[in-house]
Design a protein around this motif. Structure first.
Motif, PDB file in Angstrom:
ATOM      1  N   GLY A 142       0.784  -1.234   0.000  1.00 55.39           N
ATOM      2  CA  GLY A 142       0.000   0.000   0.000  1.00 55.39           C
ATOM      3  C   GLY A 142       0.811   1.277   0.000  1.00 55.39           C
ATOM      4  O   GLY A 142       0.285   2.342  -0.289  1.00 55.39           O
ATOM      5  N   VAL A 143       2.090   1.196   0.358  1.00 51.02           N
ATOM      6  CA  VAL A 143       2.904   2.406   0.407  1.00 51.02           C
ATOM      7  C   VAL A 143       4.127   2.270  -0.510  1.00 51.02           C
ATOM      8  O   VAL A 143       4.345   3.090  -1.400  1.00 51.02           O
ATOM      9  N   PRO A 186       3.223   1.478  -4.583  1.00 50.70           N
ATOM     10  CA  PRO A 186       2.752   2.658  -5.317  1.00 50.70           C
ATOM     11  C   PRO A 186       3.813   3.759  -5.409  1.00 50.70           C
ATOM     12  O   PRO A 186       3.903   4.434  -6.423  1.00 50.70           O
ATOM     13  N   SER A 187       4.624   3.911  -4.342  1.00 47.85           N
ATOM     14  CA  SER A 187       5.653   4.952  -4.367  1.00 47.85           C
ATOM     15  C   SER A 187       6.672   4.702  -5.468  1.00 47.85           C
ATOM     16  O   SER A 187       7.147   5.636  -6.104  1.00 47.85           O
TER      17      SER A 187
END
Lengths: 260, 254
Positions: free
Chosen positions: B164-165, B168-169
């Motif tokens: 989730g972090v 996507p980053s």
């Protein structure tokens, strides 16, 4: 209803990098009661942000203890939410406003419908019901910080830690967000610990103000703020007692600052 | 004037100069036939069964090689970028392997894998791996610690922080790496086909018409196809970036 919620005893943190050590703060002790808003002010560079990171369990302090409801904090506690100064770097740009608020809730035992309900509720508290499907970067700075606050509120923490939350917004927005915090506290019985470098803000918002000394910091003064509720941006800030308190806080900070 | 027209001016001028050079005898038309001839041949290629077989072979291999490079490069990049010990241990071998020209490995790979499509796919995958791998490692170091702290402060689990972090980053950088790998893979595929006798593929098509038949019009028609394909792929990647990664500043490493 006073009950020690957060207890900080002899907290210290030393950064070590190769042969250099830097003491962020040496020996900090204080307690926060349930339902209180406690503001921490101090000269810049006195380790306020490091202090919040230690309190939140994001960083292990090198000495001393933090306890929440009598339990020592060794990792991020369940009942805690944090609002950072830099909203643009704490909101996920690939998620919508609603997605940002919902993201932390997925770790909790909530159904999809319950999560959606909380998101809608939190957005209405901060006055952003119409922005659910927008992306953070489509909003103004003040609105983005509202989203960050809504995300913390939807999480239903008992303690909200705020790290200079209004330092990057304009004066008008700042006043609105300050009142939002007061309103949230009144409506949701939240306990708030807020770090700021703004003396007026600490007095306006706080039930108590803790003044930190220069680095390595310790608590040099605890002031009770006896200003009547509800506070008002114009009325309160014009009151004699407000002016007396802000002067006292400012003086304490100046006395602690390095003489140069 | 619409910008698309302005962009076409350069192309038109180039084609006119080429046409003039070829017609005037500045360059020998046998070696460099004019674009009017090449483009007609190019259009005719789509009715040429041999060409279509070659193209299908090359494009299928390209899809497989690029897919494999991404499937290997991203997880490997996460491991090497995330675990310091692995990065240290692997740094020498990685720095040794990276500059190896894939084409120089052709004899070795043929002796191990034979001369079928697996050989060119293996070589193209090898070459296409590096941009994906290095962009992933680089991107991992660029993940904003504040975003990670935010997730941690809400007790988001390690696995969900990854999905989730972190992912996507790093997505914009990874996509840039894949885009770069896409052209690298195509170059290595065509080169390998060109240099390996008795295979099928766009490179072999060019080799056959060029070396044994001396038909530069067909060679150039095949080259135009490869160029056009690379161009369209690049446009596709840029469009994907605009569509799905609007939030990210364009670009990335490489």
């Amino acid at each position: 209803m006073t009950e020690n919620m957060l207890e900080v005893t002899g907290l210290g943190h030393v950064y070590r990098a190769k042969e250099q050590t830097h003491t962020a703060f040496g020996d900090i002790s204080f307690a926060v009661d349930r339902g209180e808003i406690v503001c921490i002010v101090g000269p810049s560079g006195c380790g306020k942000s490091t202090l919040l990171r230690c309190l939140s369990g994001l960083l292990r302090p090198t000495s001393g203890t933090v306890s929440l409801h009598g339990t020592e904090v060794t990792e991020v506690p369940d009942e805690l939410a944090m609002v950072f100064q830099d909203y643009s770097r704490s909101l996920f740009p690939w998620r919508t406003v609603a997605g940002n608020i919902e993201f932390p809730l997925r770790g909790r035992e909530l159904s999809k419908a319950q999560r959606r309900e909380r998101v809608e509720e939190a957005l209405s508290w901060v006055g952003l019901s119409g922005a659910a499907t927008k992306y953070p970067w489509q909003l103004s700075g003040g609105m983005q910080q509202r989203v960050a606050i809504a995300r913390a509120l939807a999480y239903r923490p008992m303690l909200m830690l705020m790290d200079e939350p209004f330092a990057s917004v304009d004066a008008q927005t700042r006043a609105e967000l300050e009142d939002l915090v007061l309103q949230v506290r009144a409506e949701h019985e939240m306990t708030v610990l807020l770090v700021t470098h703004d003396v007026d803000e600490s007095v306006y918002l706080g039930d108590r103000v803790l003044v930190l000394s220069k680095s390595p910091a310790s608590v040099v003064e605890t002031l009770s703020v006896d200003l009547p509720a509800p506070r008002d941006q114009i009325g309160t800030r014009g009151a004699e007692e407000f002016v007396r308190l802000r002067t006292e806080v400012a003086q304490r900070i100046r006395n602690t600052a390095p003489t140069s | 004037m619409p910008s698309i027209l302005r962009k076409l001016i350069g192309l038109v001028v180039f084609l006119l100069l080429w046409e003039a050079a070829s017609r005037s005898g500045l360059v020998q038309a046998t070696y460099v036939p004019p674009p009017s001839v090449v483009l007609v041949k190019f259009a005719g290629l789509f009715g040429n069964p041999q060409f279509l077989t070659d193209v299908v072979s090359t494009l299928l291999s390209w899809v497989i090689a690029l897919g494999l490079a991404t499937l290997i490069g991203v997880p490997l990049g996460l491991l090497l970028g995330g675990v310091r010990l692995l990065r240290t241990v692997s740094s020498t071998i990685v720095e040794f392997l990276r500059p190896l020209p894939s084409v120089a490995l052709i004899p070795l790979v043929i002796s191990v894998l034979g001369s079928g499509a697996q050989t060119k796919i293996a070589l193209a995958t090898f070459a296409a791996l590096w941009p994906v791998l290095f962009n992933t490692i680089y991107a991992l170091h660029e993940v904003d610690p504040q975003l990670v702290d935010t997730a941690r402060s809400f007790r988001v689990s390690r696995l969900r922080r990854l999905t989730g972090v972190t992912l996507p980053s790093i997505a914009p950088f990874v996509l840039t790496g894949v885009r770069f790998s896409a052209s690298v893979a195509l170059i290595v595929l065509v080169s390998t086909e060109f240099l390996t006798g008795g295979t099928i593929g766009l490179g072999q098509f060019v080799y056959t018409w060029g070396s044994s038949a001396g038909r530069m019009d067909m060679v150039l028609a095949g080259t135009v196809f490869a160029g056009l394909f690379g161009y369209l792929v690049n446009i596709g990647f840029v469009a994907a970036q605009r569509r799905w990664l609007v939030w990210a500043p364009a670009g990335g490493a490489m």
